[in-house]
Design an enzyme around this catalytic site. Sequence first.
Site, PDB file in Angstrom:
ATOM      1  N   CYS A 241       0.827  -1.009  -0.047  1.00  0.00           N
ATOM      2  CA  CYS A 241      -0.011  -0.042   0.034  1.00  0.00           C
ATOM      3  C   CYS A 241       0.823   1.282   0.089  1.00  0.00           C
ATOM      4  O   CYS A 241       0.540   2.147   0.974  1.00  0.00           O
ATOM      5  CB  CYS A 241      -0.951   0.113   1.191  1.00  0.00           C
ATOM      6  SG  CYS A 241      -2.203  -1.081   0.936  1.00  0.00           S
ATOM      7  N   TRP A 303      -4.454   5.864   5.448  1.00  0.00           N
ATOM      8  CA  TRP A 303      -4.607   4.278   5.706  1.00  0.00           C
ATOM      9  C   TRP A 303      -3.718   3.597   6.686  1.00  0.00           C
ATOM     10  O   TRP A 303      -4.118   2.981   7.428  1.00  0.00           O
ATOM     11  CB  TRP A 303      -4.770   3.458   4.206  1.00  0.00           C
ATOM     12  CG  TRP A 303      -4.876   2.088   4.619  1.00  0.00           C
ATOM     13  CD1 TRP A 303      -5.816   1.458   4.465  1.00  0.00           C
ATOM     14  CD2 TRP A 303      -3.673   0.939   4.808  1.00  0.00           C
ATOM     15  NE1 TRP A 303      -5.855  -0.027   4.606  1.00  0.00           N
ATOM     16  CE2 TRP A 303      -4.351  -0.201   4.590  1.00  0.00           C
ATOM     17  CE3 TRP A 303      -2.389   1.081   4.835  1.00  0.00           C
ATOM     18  CZ2 TRP A 303      -3.761  -1.357   4.983  1.00  0.00           C
ATOM     19  CZ3 TRP A 303      -1.790  -0.173   4.936  1.00  0.00           C
ATOM     20  CH2 TRP A 303      -2.252  -1.200   4.865  1.00  0.00           C
ATOM     21  N   TYR A 503      -9.633  -5.345  -6.666  1.00  0.00           N
ATOM     22  CA  TYR A 503      -8.882  -4.776  -5.706  1.00  0.00           C
ATOM     23  C   TYR A 503      -7.507  -5.293  -5.733  1.00  0.00           C
ATOM     24  O   TYR A 503      -7.070  -6.328  -5.608  1.00  0.00           O
ATOM     25  CB  TYR A 503      -9.671  -5.060  -4.321  1.00  0.00           C
ATOM     26  CG  TYR A 503      -9.105  -4.315  -3.327  1.00  0.00           C
ATOM     27  CD1 TYR A 503      -8.886  -2.963  -3.250  1.00  0.00           C
ATOM     28  CD2 TYR A 503      -8.616  -5.021  -2.196  1.00  0.00           C
ATOM     29  CE1 TYR A 503      -8.634  -2.276  -2.089  1.00  0.00           C
ATOM     30  CE2 TYR A 503      -8.078  -4.222  -1.201  1.00  0.00           C
ATOM     31  CZ  TYR A 503      -8.042  -2.827  -1.019  1.00  0.00           C
ATOM     32  OH  TYR A 503      -7.523  -2.352   0.165  1.00  0.00           O
ATOM     33  N   HIS A 589      -3.002  -0.161  -6.601  1.00  0.00           N
ATOM     34  CA  HIS A 589      -4.435   0.305  -6.157  1.00  0.00           C
ATOM     35  C   HIS A 589      -5.076   1.632  -7.186  1.00  0.00           C
ATOM     36  O   HIS A 589      -5.400   2.508  -7.095  1.00  0.00           O
ATOM     37  CB  HIS A 589      -4.222   1.081  -4.873  1.00  0.00           C
ATOM     38  CG  HIS A 589      -3.917   0.164  -3.512  1.00  0.00           C
ATOM     39  ND1 HIS A 589      -2.396  -0.353  -3.408  1.00  0.00           N
ATOM     40  CD2 HIS A 589      -4.778  -0.462  -2.880  1.00  0.00           C
ATOM     41  CE1 HIS A 589      -2.567  -1.057  -2.208  1.00  0.00           C
ATOM     42  NE2 HIS A 589      -3.842  -1.161  -1.967  1.00  0.00           N
TER      43      HIS A 589
END
Length: 647
Positions: A241, A303, A503, A589
Amino acid sequence: MLLRILATVLAGSALATAQTDRTGWTVSADSFQSTTGNEAAKVLDGNTGTIWHTQWTPTNAPLPHTITLDMKKTYNVNGLTYLPRQDGIGNGNIGQHTIQVSLDGQSWTTTASGTYLDDASLKKTPWTTVQARYVRIIAQTEAGGRGPWTSMAELNILSTATYSPPPSNLGRWGATIDFPITPAAATILRDSGKVLMWSSYRPNDFGGGSGSGTTVTATYDPATGLVSQRTVTNTQHDMFCPGISLDVSGRPFVTGGNDAAKLSIYDPGANNWIGGPNMKIARGYQSSTTLSDGRIFTIGGSWSGGEGNKNGEVWSPASNSWSLLPGCPVAPMLTADAQGIFRSDNHGWLFGWKSGSVFQAGPSKAMNWYTPSGTGAQKPAGLRGNDPDAMNGNAIMYDAVNGKILTVGGAPNYQDIAATRNARIITIGAPGTTASVAAIGSMSQARAFHNSVVMPDGKVFVVGGEAYPVPFSDDTSTLIPEIFNPTTSSFTSGSPMAVPRTYHSWALLLQDATIMSGGGGLCGNCATNHPNAQIYSPAYLFNADGSKASRPTINSISATGVNVGAKITVTMNRAVTSFALVRYGSATHSVNTDQRRIPLTPTASGLSYTVTVPNDAGVALPGPWMMFAMDSNGVPSIAKTVMIRAA
């Protein structure tokens, strides 16, 4: 719930596939250990406690090893599952492999290749549906390098009741490429064209926490088809991420994520990861972009590393340090997400632009300009027309010379709400001015969690996504890509793919003008992990009758490192009509802030062509670019790498 059911119907997503009845099938192998009952037939006995094992005594049978199924009639096959031995002993686990199918047992077609993870988990390899009676696996390596063996507990074939050959005019998907990880991020390495990808601290799970200091990576080499694996610990950075940018020398520059303050830089020349200085603000799900002067700007990312106040900061290559930019607040680019700040500052659509500026096109409906100089500055750039917040949508600069950006899809919230089919063209000019926004015809499919890739001819390939975005779900996924044509401002459908890409999926343009689409999932022992990729060959690589088109070849290029405004002379093997520079990409992402395209108009002297790089580093961002030449039919060459230096 009604919206989700409707989205599932409209998506027309997953191909119907099921495990095939193995009654009456036979199996053969190049080798087996008969003295211990390890015949090939054990893979069809339905008993996970028995195995086929190649000969190990009195001598080892050498690799490669082959096991072949005869299904006795033709099926519409679209995948297989392979169960390694379940006795806690890894000997014989398949690593590098090739999967092939045949109608007659003589002529074989490759449907998949790659490398499996060295563990006892069930391996599933899907592929584009083909008709076949025979299926074989060729094991080239033992996954753990323990010896020249191959073993297997069970082998099943997946098939579907119906089959229609893919249209010849929509491009084609190639064989599936299996990876030993479920990659959630990927980038193209300059010069070699290899695809570097990574998951998290585990090959197939992200863990959701910080502090592991480990990232599992894999590299795919398009030239050889080989997949290698590496576990990175020296930078103490779990790179799940992150924000990703390619710096001025083409190094992947990876910030934050699970280890939210960290910076890791991959050096392609040394084939090594290097730790950099921590960011001032810990972040995850942020975006970053390379600037016209070679610095790298980042913003957002609640996040991980705490929630809120994730204002901008900038990294300087000259000082190898970060500087806070209090004048670049994140607040103007927040979406109105139902989950609040945890989601509303995620995945910004950032574009480095002229005079060191940054244009933020979304996902918020409000657009902004950021100036990452001094203490920073921000100025509104207007609304993206009547488009709502478009979280997990895409923005692609398909014509940097004219400041043209295509935006597609996304949803008002991060999840649990219907995505849109919306498409807009944004035109930007001088920094600080209001952007022009035009609504165009919608996509045929609503999408979020999709990816988009600009091609050498200026068209944009839109792939994957869900009509009703839910992380770690493929329920409303679409397998039908779409191609945006900038000449008509419209979309056409492409050939359907074999695997949902939702995703944590990604897509990237390769040096041969094909597109790799991969990943999705990374949720541990779940049904939506996709440790694989497929490569799409666009229609421009084929003749009207479906045969492969002859491609022009770049024989030589006068310079591979240039300044903005430079002239480049390219020698071709035959006549061409146009050129384009496409910046190497990185993706995670649904964000790829590196890719952009510069159309180039050549002047010709025989088979020698001269093109001029734009004289603005905000248009021709510093870093690695792919130079393509195209003939009168739009067929592109294989690219040559051009490095544009920082201004």
